[in-house]
Motif scaffolding. Structure first.
Motif, PDB file in Angstrom:
ATOM      1  N   LEU A   1       0.817  -1.217   0.000  1.00  0.00           N
ATOM      2  CA  LEU A   1       0.000   0.000   0.000  1.00  0.00           C
ATOM      3  C   LEU A   1       0.848   1.264   0.000  1.00  0.00           C
ATOM      4  CD1 LEU A   1      -3.025  -0.714   2.355  1.00  0.00           C
ATOM      5  CD2 LEU A   1      -2.816  -0.997  -0.094  1.00  0.00           C
ATOM      6  N   GLU A   2       2.116   1.119  -0.350  1.00  0.00           N
ATOM      7  CA  GLU A   2       3.023   2.269  -0.339  1.00  0.00           C
ATOM      8  C   GLU A   2       2.477   3.433  -1.167  1.00  0.00           C
ATOM      9  OE1 GLU A   2       7.458   3.466  -2.021  1.00  0.00           O
ATOM     10  OE2 GLU A   2       6.808   1.383  -2.006  1.00  0.00           O
ATOM     11  N   ASN A   3       1.923   3.139  -2.326  1.00  0.00           N
ATOM     12  CA  ASN A   3       1.463   4.204  -3.224  1.00  0.00           C
ATOM     13  C   ASN A   3      -0.058   4.287  -3.335  1.00  0.00           C
ATOM     14  OD1 ASN A   3       4.163   4.923  -4.004  1.00  0.00           O
ATOM     15  ND2 ASN A   3       4.220   3.073  -5.280  1.00  0.00           N
ATOM     16  N   ALA A   4      -0.769   3.540  -2.490  1.00  0.00           N
ATOM     17  CA  ALA A   4      -2.231   3.545  -2.564  1.00  0.00           C
ATOM     18  C   ALA A   4      -2.795   4.709  -1.760  1.00  0.00           C
ATOM     19  CB  ALA A   4      -2.788   2.222  -2.041  1.00  0.00           C
ATOM     20  N   SER A   5      -3.772   5.372  -2.298  1.00  0.00           N
ATOM     21  CA  SER A   5      -4.404   6.494  -1.617  1.00  0.00           C
ATOM     22  C   SER A   5      -5.246   5.992  -0.445  1.00  0.00           C
ATOM     23  CB  SER A   5      -5.298   7.278  -2.584  1.00  0.00           C
ATOM     24  OG  SER A   5      -6.080   8.218  -1.890  1.00  0.00           O
ATOM     25  N   VAL A   6      -5.088   6.614   0.725  1.00  0.00           N
ATOM     26  CA  VAL A   6      -5.844   6.195   1.901  1.00  0.00           C
ATOM     27  C   VAL A   6      -7.342   6.447   1.734  1.00  0.00           C
ATOM     28  CG1 VAL A   6      -3.947   6.483   3.539  1.00  0.00           C
ATOM     29  CG2 VAL A   6      -5.423   8.432   3.001  1.00  0.00           C
TER      30      VAL A   6
ATOM     31  N   VAL B   1      -8.953  -2.732   7.957  1.00  0.00           N
ATOM     32  CA  VAL B   1      -9.282  -3.985   7.272  1.00  0.00           C
ATOM     33  C   VAL B   1      -8.038  -4.542   6.591  1.00  0.00           C
ATOM     34  CG1 VAL B   1     -10.696  -5.051   5.477  1.00  0.00           C
ATOM     35  CG2 VAL B   1     -11.683  -3.306   6.962  1.00  0.00           C
ATOM     36  N   PHE B   2      -7.240  -3.650   5.987  1.00  0.00           N
ATOM     37  CA  PHE B   2      -6.013  -4.127   5.359  1.00  0.00           C
ATOM     38  C   PHE B   2      -5.045  -4.653   6.415  1.00  0.00           C
ATOM     39  CE2 PHE B   2      -1.834  -3.822   3.375  1.00  0.00           C
ATOM     40  CZ  PHE B   2      -2.075  -4.452   2.162  1.00  0.00           C
ATOM     41  N   CYS B   3      -4.972  -3.996   7.568  1.00  0.00           N
ATOM     42  CA  CYS B   3      -4.130  -4.494   8.655  1.00  0.00           C
ATOM     43  C   CYS B   3      -4.543  -5.904   9.049  1.00  0.00           C
ATOM     44  CB  CYS B   3      -4.215  -3.564   9.872  1.00  0.00           C
ATOM     45  SG  CYS B   3      -3.178  -2.095   9.769  1.00  0.00           S
ATOM     46  N   TRP B   4      -5.850  -6.109   9.219  1.00  0.00           N
ATOM     47  CA  TRP B   4      -6.336  -7.438   9.597  1.00  0.00           C
ATOM     48  C   TRP B   4      -5.938  -8.458   8.540  1.00  0.00           C
ATOM     49  CZ3 TRP B   4      -9.245 -11.376   7.640  1.00  0.00           C
ATOM     50  CH2 TRP B   4      -9.699 -12.343   8.540  1.00  0.00           C
ATOM     51  N   TYR B   5      -6.105  -8.090   7.292  1.00  0.00           N
ATOM     52  CA  TYR B   5      -5.762  -9.008   6.207  1.00  0.00           C
ATOM     53  C   TYR B   5      -4.296  -9.424   6.300  1.00  0.00           C
ATOM     54  CZ  TYR B   5      -4.283 -10.411   1.524  1.00  0.00           C
ATOM     55  OH  TYR B   5      -3.715 -11.074   0.470  1.00  0.00           O
ATOM     56  N   CYS B   6      -3.404  -8.471   6.448  1.00  0.00           N
ATOM     57  CA  CYS B   6      -1.977  -8.789   6.510  1.00  0.00           C
ATOM     58  C   CYS B   6      -1.634  -9.580   7.771  1.00  0.00           C
ATOM     59  CB  CYS B   6      -1.136  -7.511   6.463  1.00  0.00           C
ATOM     60  SG  CYS B   6      -1.079  -6.701   4.845  1.00  0.00           S
ATOM     61  N   GLU B   7      -2.117  -9.118   8.894  1.00  0.00           N
ATOM     62  CA  GLU B   7      -1.709  -9.686  10.170  1.00  0.00           C
ATOM     63  C   GLU B   7      -2.291 -11.067  10.429  1.00  0.00           C
ATOM     64  OE1 GLU B   7      -1.577  -5.090  11.565  1.00  0.00           O
ATOM     65  OE2 GLU B   7      -3.042  -6.432  12.522  1.00  0.00           O
TER      66      GLU B   7
ATOM     67  N   ASP C   1     -18.688  -3.515  -6.386  1.00  0.00           N
ATOM     68  CA  ASP C   1     -17.287  -3.301  -6.766  1.00  0.00           C
ATOM     69  C   ASP C   1     -16.654  -4.593  -7.270  1.00  0.00           C
ATOM     70  OD1 ASP C   1     -17.227  -0.610  -6.242  1.00  0.00           O
ATOM     71  OD2 ASP C   1     -16.364  -0.803  -4.233  1.00  0.00           O
ATOM     72  N   ILE C   2     -16.865  -5.674  -6.520  1.00  0.00           N
ATOM     73  CA  ILE C   2     -16.283  -6.961  -6.908  1.00  0.00           C
ATOM     74  C   ILE C   2     -16.843  -7.424  -8.245  1.00  0.00           C
ATOM     75  CG2 ILE C   2     -16.188  -9.419  -6.317  1.00  0.00           C
ATOM     76  CD1 ILE C   2     -16.086  -8.544  -3.354  1.00  0.00           C
ATOM     77  N   LEU C   3     -18.156  -7.349  -8.382  1.00  0.00           N
ATOM     78  CA  LEU C   3     -18.804  -7.857  -9.597  1.00  0.00           C
ATOM     79  C   LEU C   3     -18.651  -6.933 -10.794  1.00  0.00           C
ATOM     80  CD1 LEU C   3     -22.085  -9.392  -8.121  1.00  0.00           C
ATOM     81  CD2 LEU C   3     -19.909 -10.526  -8.621  1.00  0.00           C
TER      82      LEU C   3
ATOM     83  N   VAL D   1      -4.997  -3.015  -4.668  1.00  0.00           N
ATOM     84  CA  VAL D   1      -6.232  -2.248  -4.885  1.00  0.00           C
ATOM     85  C   VAL D   1      -7.297  -2.862  -3.965  1.00  0.00           C
ATOM     86  CG1 VAL D   1      -7.841  -1.339  -6.588  1.00  0.00           C
ATOM     87  CG2 VAL D   1      -5.523  -1.973  -7.290  1.00  0.00           C
ATOM     88  N   PRO D   2      -7.247  -2.540  -2.673  1.00  0.00           N
ATOM     89  CA  PRO D   2      -8.123  -3.199  -1.690  1.00  0.00           C
ATOM     90  C   PRO D   2      -9.614  -3.071  -1.975  1.00  0.00           C
ATOM     91  CG  PRO D   2      -6.379  -1.962  -0.597  1.00  0.00           C
ATOM     92  CD  PRO D   2      -6.330  -1.585  -2.048  1.00  0.00           C
ATOM     93  N   ARG D   3     -10.015  -2.006  -2.629  1.00  0.00           N
ATOM     94  CA  ARG D   3     -11.449  -1.779  -2.853  1.00  0.00           C
ATOM     95  C   ARG D   3     -12.114  -2.967  -3.551  1.00  0.00           C
ATOM     96  NH1 ARG D   3     -13.956   3.054  -6.691  1.00  0.00           N
ATOM     97  NH2 ARG D   3     -16.095   2.246  -6.788  1.00  0.00           N
ATOM     98  N   TYR D   4     -11.417  -3.582  -4.493  1.00  0.00           N
ATOM     99  CA  TYR D   4     -11.998  -4.664  -5.274  1.00  0.00           C
ATOM    100  C   TYR D   4     -11.553  -6.044  -4.795  1.00  0.00           C
ATOM    101  CZ  TYR D   4     -12.711  -0.689  -8.405  1.00  0.00           C
ATOM    102  OH  TYR D   4     -13.061   0.527  -8.925  1.00  0.00           O
ATOM    103  N   ASN D   5     -10.684  -6.089  -3.794  1.00  0.00           N
ATOM    104  CA  ASN D   5     -10.101  -7.364  -3.390  1.00  0.00           C
ATOM    105  C   ASN D   5     -11.124  -8.230  -2.655  1.00  0.00           C
ATOM    106  OD1 ASN D   5      -8.505  -9.120  -1.271  1.00  0.00           O
ATOM    107  ND2 ASN D   5      -7.141  -8.733  -3.008  1.00  0.00           N
ATOM    108  N   PHE D   6     -11.346  -9.402  -3.178  1.00  0.00           N
ATOM    109  CA  PHE D   6     -12.355 -10.329  -2.667  1.00  0.00           C
ATOM    110  C   PHE D   6     -12.052 -10.731  -1.230  1.00  0.00           C
ATOM    111  CE2 PHE D   6     -14.776 -14.209  -2.309  1.00  0.00           C
ATOM    112  CZ  PHE D   6     -15.852 -14.060  -3.165  1.00  0.00           C
TER     113      PHE D   6
END
Length: 633
Positions: free
Chosen positions: A39-44, A51-57, A243-245, A258-263
């Motif tokens: 997420l270095e270059n992803a806009s917050v 949610v991304f933290c939970w996913y990684c951790e 978003d997903i569909l 691109v977390p917005r669309y990540n299943f």
């Protein structure tokens, strides 16, 4: 790691005497840091940081060991796997195809038969500890690295669901796993008022589960089934599904950058929302909610597969986007003779069918049963509520509108921890750390109804606390604020909020979560929280990851105390603790409170014992993900 302007401006805590701390910073595990760096270059503004933290951790930093198996368990799992994965065409000849329905669309008889089958598996100890847990324990150890963090997520869980369903059908051949479409509960002002939490369905939403069909469940190690629903996280929204569909390839919906669309990341928000046993991958399947939630995710995958077919793309072709070797097409799933690629097969997809929830209109408002009512604005059937005040419909200006009369959950809802550490569940296994929390007023809080008076008149243009009303606070605070994406249910208009602080073991298996109440009116406010980690053993070291985010999902930064200068500087949040003195933690909560306030020198007006705080949490509105390193290669 970037240098925060806020830290240099807000860090004002210091101590009179520097001390040699027995808590120190350590590097974040490499795999976890690599995940953060995506997420270095992803806009917050495009994703919810927590949610991304939970996913990684929870998908990358998985240290839990697989639950030991014995001969009876191994034999049972092999048999059930073989039966579940036999030729779908042979299965069709033997029995009618399974039709999975939304949980609330089951008839009362179907629902009772499903609950009965689940409980019979739980009570069947012919396979230790019981058949239900034998299946749930598949989702432990390194298997979690096979099942998560890559394209294998979709297929692996499809197989897992089929295994669970096959076990249920050995009890009752008529049972199919129902799916839980949480987007419908999410449309309520307060999802906890949904009848899904009644005794007829999921039962207790908060604390030890003592009501409903899964009441008083315990795990093999004696641990109780727990939930902390509604305090944190978010249920799936209609927008998440859209978003997903809307994507056209597996690469789009499995792209972690691109977390917005990540299943997978979208699915994780529900794990956070339910909390308790569901909050960790190792224990999540111990709650039957897990299988119903994943059944809905599988249903969404089927809809996505249909979309690909419409675009003349073969959905059975395993995507070449492996994140690790465990997610390569020919990588084993852990299920006998089944690869990640096999789990995408069309043959496997034909084993079940899904029945959709009906839509509704003003002319046809029926939704099929009393647990769903028509939401006319969207044409969707949403849950009825457990309160006396139901969804009311009324005519206004010639159009039919909906009013949902249910209050938002209040702040300060208790978080029940299991206090499990390396399979031992006891508060005595934990040490308590006090933490300081510095909270910045959210930019979305436009106005607090307390105003300055100028020349005898109340000036309501800007409230008395607004950081934009004054030169210094505008320059150093409001002008530097970003706009991170938050949970859809987030309410910025409240003068108070929560900051969730949690720890996850690095060299032990354990998870602890607590919250602190913060004042959102002031430009900057200070609060105190407590977080627990494994108690260090004599001569040993505890390694833990500390993280924090607010009730809207914005990720907070951490600062650690420098032993030589006694100042706080931005740090990784990965810490090591030994039992050597001087201690900056306590073995009991009682001592932790005493360490935070100096009652020894003044019993009437105790001072703030700054010396005993190693961590300070800064909840500001930064413009990028605070844990992504900008100088990594």
């Amino acid at each position: 790691m970037r240098t925060s302007v806020y830290l240099s401006l807000l860090i004002t805590f210091s101590t009179l005497d520097a001390c040699s701390s027995r808590i120190w910073e350590m590097p974040v595990p490499e795999a976890l840091q690599d995940c953060y760096n995506q997420l270095e270059n992803a806009s917050v503004s495009t994703y919810v940081g927590s949610v991304f933290c939970w996913y990684c951790e929870h998908t990358v930093m998985n240290l839990s060991s697989a639950v030991p198996s014995n001969e009876e368990t191994t034999e049972y799992l092999n048999e059930i796997c073989e039966k579940a994965l036999e030729s779908p065409y042979r299965r069709k000849r033997q029995a009618s195809q399974c039709v999975r329905k939304e949980y609330r669309m089951l008839t009362e008889e179907e629902r009772n038969r499903y609950h009965r089958a689940v409980n019979i598996l739980k009570q069947d100890t012919s396979v230790p500890p019981n058949k239900y847990e034998a299946i749930a324990n598949i989702h432990t150890g390194t298997t979690n690295l096979i099942a998560h963090g890559g394209p294998g997520f979709l297929g692996w869980h499809r197989v897992y669901l089929l295994i669970y369903e096959t076990a249920l059908q050995e009890v009752d051949p008529t049972v199919c796993i129902p799916y839980w479409d949480s987007t419908r509960d999410n449309q309520l002002t307060n999802p906890l008022s949904s009848t899904i939490w009644s005794d007829s369905f999921l039962g207790t939403p908060q604390g030890v589960v003592t009501r409903g069909p899964f009441a008083n469940w315990r795990f093999g190690n004696g641990q109780q089934l727990m939930r902390n629903a509604g305090g944190d996280g978010n249920l799936l929204s209609v927008r998440n599904v859209q978003d997903i569909l809307s994507r056209n390839s597996y690469r789009d919906i499995m792209n972690t950058r691109v977390p917005r669309y990540n299943f997978e990341q979208n699915h994780g928000s529900v794990h956070i929302y339910i909390g308790g046993s569901m909050s960790r991958l190792t224990t999540a399947p111990q709650d039957p909610i897990f299988f119903m939630h994943h059944c809905y995710m599988d249903y969404l995958w089927e809809q996505f597969r249909s979309r690909l077919k419409g675009l003349e793309i073969d959905p059975s072709v395993y995507p070449d986007i492996a994140t690790t070797k465990r997610h390569l097409p020919d990588a084993p799933t852990g299920f006998p003779n089944y690869t990640q690629e096999d789990a995408y097969s069309e043959e496997l997809a034909t084993t079940v069918m899904y029945e959709s929830v009906p839509s509704c209109t003003t002319r046809s408002p029926a939704c099929g049963n009393r647990f769903l009512v028509c939401h006319f604005a969207s044409g969707r059937c949403i849950p009825s509520t457990t309160t006396q005040v139901r969804v009311k419909r009324f005519i206004k200006a010639g159009s039919l509108e909906d009013t949902k009369c249910a209050s938002q959950p209040s702040f300060g809802v208790p978080i029940q921890n299991d206090f499990c550490c390396n399979q031992i569940c006891d508060v005595k296994e934990w040490a308590i750390l006090p933490v300081k929390i510095v909270n910045m007023r959210p930019p979305n809080l436009q106005r607090y109804s307390s105003y300055p008076v100028r020349r005898g008149m109340v000036d309501s243009h800007q409230d008395i606390y607004s950081p934009t009303a004054y030169n210094k606070t505008r320059i150093f605070i409001s002008s530097l604020q970003g706009k991170p994406k938050t949970y859809e249910r987030c309410n910025f208009d409240t003068p108070v909020a929560q900051v969730f602080v949690y720890s996850q073991g690095i060299n032990y298996v354990g998870y602890y979560k607590e919250s602190a109440i913060v004042d959102q009116r002031l430009p900057v406010s200070i609060s105190i929280g407590y977080v627990a980690v494994k108690k260090p053993s004599p001569g040993g070291i505890t390694q833990a990851l500390i993280r924090a985010h607010d009730s809207c999902g914005r990720v907070c930064q951490l600062a650690c105390k420098d032993a030589s200068s006694s100042k706080y500087t931005q740090c990784s949040g990965a810490i090591a603790i030994s039992e050597e003195k001087p201690l900056m933690f306590a073995y009991t909560f009682d001592d932790a409170v005493m360490n935070a306030f100096d009652y020894k020198n003044d019993k009437e007006c105790p001072g703030f014992a700054t010396d005993n705080f190693y961590l300070t949490i800064y909840c500001d509105y930064h413009n990028n993900f605070p844990y992504a390193e900008t100088d990594h290669k």
